[in-house]
Scaffold this motif. Structure first.
Motif, PDB file in Angstrom:
ATOM      1  N   ASP A 290       0.808  -1.218   0.000  1.00  0.00           N
ATOM      2  CA  ASP A 290       0.000   0.000   0.000  1.00  0.00           C
ATOM      3  C   ASP A 290       0.843   1.271   0.000  1.00  0.00           C
ATOM      4  O   ASP A 290       0.315   2.366  -0.138  1.00  0.00           O
ATOM      5  CB  ASP A 290      -0.992   0.008   1.155  1.00  0.00           C
ATOM      6  CG  ASP A 290      -0.347  -0.162   2.517  1.00  0.00           C
ATOM      7  OD1 ASP A 290       0.880  -0.391   2.580  1.00  0.00           O
ATOM      8  OD2 ASP A 290      -1.073  -0.081   3.517  1.00  0.00           O
ATOM      9  N   ALA A 291       2.167   1.158   0.128  1.00  0.00           N
ATOM     10  CA  ALA A 291       3.055   2.312   0.070  1.00  0.00           C
ATOM     11  C   ALA A 291       3.790   2.418  -1.267  1.00  0.00           C
ATOM     12  O   ALA A 291       4.481   3.402  -1.514  1.00  0.00           O
ATOM     13  CB  ALA A 291       4.072   2.252   1.201  1.00  0.00           C
ATOM     14  N   LEU A 292       3.634   1.432  -2.129  1.00  0.00           N
ATOM     15  CA  LEU A 292       4.306   1.448  -3.433  1.00  0.00           C
ATOM     16  C   LEU A 292       3.547   2.369  -4.380  1.00  0.00           C
ATOM     17  O   LEU A 292       2.384   2.128  -4.689  1.00  0.00           O
ATOM     18  CB  LEU A 292       4.356   0.034  -4.010  1.00  0.00           C
ATOM     19  CG  LEU A 292       4.985  -0.128  -5.389  1.00  0.00           C
ATOM     20  CD1 LEU A 292       6.449   0.287  -5.373  1.00  0.00           C
ATOM     21  CD2 LEU A 292       4.841  -1.562  -5.855  1.00  0.00           C
ATOM     22  N   MET A 293       4.181   3.441  -4.819  1.00  0.00           N
ATOM     23  CA  MET A 293       3.527   4.377  -5.740  1.00  0.00           C
ATOM     24  C   MET A 293       3.787   3.990  -7.184  1.00  0.00           C
ATOM     25  O   MET A 293       2.863   3.903  -7.970  1.00  0.00           O
ATOM     26  CB  MET A 293       3.974   5.805  -5.481  1.00  0.00           C
ATOM     27  CG  MET A 293       3.448   6.318  -4.155  1.00  0.00           C
ATOM     28  SD  MET A 293       3.368   8.092  -4.008  1.00  0.00           S
ATOM     29  CE  MET A 293       1.983   8.516  -4.993  1.00  0.00           C
ATOM     30  N   TYR A 294       5.078   3.811  -7.531  1.00  0.00           N
ATOM     31  CA  TYR A 294       5.386   3.392  -8.893  1.00  0.00           C
ATOM     32  C   TYR A 294       6.796   2.841  -8.976  1.00  0.00           C
ATOM     33  O   TYR A 294       7.618   3.032  -8.085  1.00  0.00           O
ATOM     34  CB  TYR A 294       5.178   4.529  -9.899  1.00  0.00           C
ATOM     35  CG  TYR A 294       6.191   5.659  -9.842  1.00  0.00           C
ATOM     36  CD1 TYR A 294       7.323   5.656 -10.653  1.00  0.00           C
ATOM     37  CD2 TYR A 294       5.992   6.748  -9.001  1.00  0.00           C
ATOM     38  CE1 TYR A 294       8.234   6.698 -10.608  1.00  0.00           C
ATOM     39  CE2 TYR A 294       6.897   7.793  -8.957  1.00  0.00           C
ATOM     40  CZ  TYR A 294       8.013   7.766  -9.769  1.00  0.00           C
ATOM     41  OH  TYR A 294       8.919   8.788  -9.727  1.00  0.00           O
ATOM     42  N   VAL A 295       7.044   2.162 -10.098  1.00  0.00           N
ATOM     43  CA  VAL A 295       8.367   1.629 -10.396  1.00  0.00           C
ATOM     44  C   VAL A 295       8.683   2.048 -11.830  1.00  0.00           C
ATOM     45  O   VAL A 295       7.853   1.923 -12.723  1.00  0.00           O
ATOM     46  CB  VAL A 295       8.394   0.083 -10.303  1.00  0.00           C
ATOM     47  CG1 VAL A 295       9.811  -0.443 -10.539  1.00  0.00           C
ATOM     48  CG2 VAL A 295       7.862  -0.388  -8.964  1.00  0.00           C
ATOM     49  N   SER A 296       9.886   2.564 -12.039  1.00  0.00           N
ATOM     50  CA  SER A 296      10.312   2.970 -13.379  1.00  0.00           C
ATOM     51  C   SER A 296      11.661   2.326 -13.695  1.00  0.00           C
ATOM     52  O   SER A 296      12.453   2.052 -12.790  1.00  0.00           O
ATOM     53  CB  SER A 296      10.405   4.493 -13.480  1.00  0.00           C
ATOM     54  OG  SER A 296      11.369   4.991 -12.571  1.00  0.00           O
ATOM     55  N   PRO A 297      11.933   2.086 -14.976  1.00  0.00           N
ATOM     56  CA  PRO A 297      13.206   1.463 -15.339  1.00  0.00           C
ATOM     57  C   PRO A 297      14.348   2.474 -15.350  1.00  0.00           C
ATOM     58  O   PRO A 297      14.134   3.669 -15.546  1.00  0.00           O
ATOM     59  CB  PRO A 297      12.944   0.928 -16.743  1.00  0.00           C
ATOM     60  CG  PRO A 297      11.955   1.872 -17.314  1.00  0.00           C
ATOM     61  CD  PRO A 297      11.088   2.298 -16.147  1.00  0.00           C
TER      62      PRO A 297
ATOM     63  N   ASN B  57      13.843   1.701 -10.508  1.00  0.00           N
ATOM     64  CA  ASN B  57      13.740   2.696  -9.459  1.00  0.00           C
ATOM     65  C   ASN B  57      12.368   2.543  -8.800  1.00  0.00           C
ATOM     66  O   ASN B  57      11.340   2.722  -9.446  1.00  0.00           O
ATOM     67  CB  ASN B  57      13.896   4.094 -10.078  1.00  0.00           C
ATOM     68  CG  ASN B  57      14.082   5.151  -9.049  1.00  0.00           C
ATOM     69  OD1 ASN B  57      14.686   4.929  -8.013  1.00  0.00           O
ATOM     70  ND2 ASN B  57      13.552   6.322  -9.330  1.00  0.00           N
ATOM     71  N   ILE B  58      12.351   2.207  -7.528  1.00  0.00           N
ATOM     72  CA  ILE B  58      11.110   1.990  -6.786  1.00  0.00           C
ATOM     73  C   ILE B  58      10.834   3.233  -5.945  1.00  0.00           C
ATOM     74  O   ILE B  58      11.670   3.647  -5.150  1.00  0.00           O
ATOM     75  CB  ILE B  58      11.212   0.741  -5.892  1.00  0.00           C
ATOM     76  CG1 ILE B  58      11.436  -0.488  -6.768  1.00  0.00           C
ATOM     77  CG2 ILE B  58       9.968   0.593  -5.026  1.00  0.00           C
ATOM     78  CD1 ILE B  58      11.711  -1.755  -6.011  1.00  0.00           C
ATOM     79  N   VAL B  59       9.643   3.818  -6.143  1.00  0.00           N
ATOM     80  CA  VAL B  59       9.268   5.034  -5.419  1.00  0.00           C
ATOM     81  C   VAL B  59       8.098   4.714  -4.502  1.00  0.00           C
ATOM     82  O   VAL B  59       7.092   4.158  -4.938  1.00  0.00           O
ATOM     83  CB  VAL B  59       8.909   6.172  -6.394  1.00  0.00           C
ATOM     84  CG1 VAL B  59       8.501   7.423  -5.644  1.00  0.00           C
ATOM     85  CG2 VAL B  59      10.081   6.462  -7.332  1.00  0.00           C
TER      86      VAL B  59
ATOM     87  N   ILE C   6       5.366   0.747 -13.735  1.00  0.00           N
ATOM     88  CA  ILE C   6       4.373  -0.010 -12.986  1.00  0.00           C
ATOM     89  C   ILE C   6       3.820   1.011 -12.006  1.00  0.00           C
ATOM     90  O   ILE C   6       4.583   1.658 -11.285  1.00  0.00           O
ATOM     91  CB  ILE C   6       4.990  -1.201 -12.221  1.00  0.00           C
ATOM     92  CG1 ILE C   6       5.558  -2.229 -13.193  1.00  0.00           C
ATOM     93  CG2 ILE C   6       3.945  -1.833 -11.302  1.00  0.00           C
ATOM     94  CD1 ILE C   6       6.353  -3.348 -12.518  1.00  0.00           C
ATOM     95  N   ILE C   7       2.496   1.178 -11.990  1.00  0.00           N
ATOM     96  CA  ILE C   7       1.904   2.183 -11.099  1.00  0.00           C
ATOM     97  C   ILE C   7       0.871   1.554 -10.179  1.00  0.00           C
ATOM     98  O   ILE C   7       0.294   0.518 -10.488  1.00  0.00           O
ATOM     99  CB  ILE C   7       1.254   3.353 -11.874  1.00  0.00           C
ATOM    100  CG1 ILE C   7       0.039   2.866 -12.667  1.00  0.00           C
ATOM    101  CG2 ILE C   7       2.273   4.060 -12.744  1.00  0.00           C
ATOM    102  CD1 ILE C   7      -0.875   3.975 -13.116  1.00  0.00           C
ATOM    103  N   ASN C   8       0.643   2.224  -9.074  1.00  0.00           N
ATOM    104  CA  ASN C   8      -0.417   1.872  -8.150  1.00  0.00           C
ATOM    105  C   ASN C   8      -1.613   2.753  -8.514  1.00  0.00           C
ATOM    106  O   ASN C   8      -1.576   3.971  -8.325  1.00  0.00           O
ATOM    107  CB  ASN C   8       0.030   2.128  -6.714  1.00  0.00           C
ATOM    108  CG  ASN C   8      -0.981   1.671  -5.695  1.00  0.00           C
ATOM    109  OD1 ASN C   8      -2.169   1.611  -5.960  1.00  0.00           O
ATOM    110  ND2 ASN C   8      -0.492   1.374  -4.505  1.00  0.00           N
ATOM    111  N   THR C   9      -2.671   2.160  -9.051  1.00  0.00           N
ATOM    112  CA  THR C   9      -3.828   2.924  -9.518  1.00  0.00           C
ATOM    113  C   THR C   9      -4.562   3.635  -8.385  1.00  0.00           C
ATOM    114  O   THR C   9      -5.311   4.567  -8.638  1.00  0.00           O
ATOM    115  CB  THR C   9      -4.818   2.036 -10.295  1.00  0.00           C
ATOM    116  OG1 THR C   9      -5.267   0.972  -9.446  1.00  0.00           O
ATOM    117  CG2 THR C   9      -4.183   1.471 -11.546  1.00  0.00           C
TER     118      THR C   9
END
Length: 156
Positions: A19-26, A32-34, A73-76
């Motif tokens: 529930d704290a994962l906002m997005y992941v980008s390459p 990179n996990i934000v 990858i995003i958290n909707t």
């Protein structure tokens, strides 16, 4: 108890509450996990490997985490704004965490339709629980795999 995604390699282990994962980008061969607190962590996993870890851990419960093309990858749950004309996606918790991302118009158009269909399904579920005829049905046509070359929910 919160569910967590575990990313472990070598001497390092990263434990991320879902529930704290906002997005992941390459970032090249890394990702990179934000997280919600604004922290960013570079890990030695590619986006596809993180996608697999999420699918393995959450299965059908991970439908709120989706992959947008090759870049995110995003958290909707944190979608605040989808601006197709500006190719802008803003993720926010409306309490201070704010991330402005870019994506193609095609991806954002599909994402907008996906989010709208989920909201309509939620309205329908709410109304049917009170014996009110549903306003609209859930549009599953956009979830057909032929339409998801750039928008892939984590479910089989």
């Amino acid at each position: 108890m919160s569910r967590n995604i575990i990313i472990s390699k070598g001497a390092e282990l990263l434990r991320i509450p879902v529930d704290a994962l906002m997005y992941v980008s390459p970032d090249g061969n890394y990702s990179n996990i934000v997280t919600l607190d604004g922290r960013s962590r570079l890990v030695t996993f590619q986006l596809g490997q993180i996608e697999d870890a999420i699918a393995e851990k959450l299965g059908d419960d991970g439908m709120f985490l989706i992959r947008l093309g090759r870049s995110l990858i995003i958290n909707t749950e944190f979608i605040y704004l989808i601006d197709i004309s500006s190719q802008k996606l803003i993720l926010s918790d409306c309490r201070g965490s704010y991330h402005e991302l870019t994506a193609s118009k095609e991806v954002l158009t599909k994402l907008k339709a996906y989010v709208e269909s989920i909201e309509k399904a939620s309205e329908s579920d709410f109304k049917s629980s009170y014996d009110i005829p549903p306003f609209t049905e859930y549009d599953t046509s956009i979830l057909d795999s032929s339409h998801l070359s750039h928008l892939i929910p984590y479910a089989n």
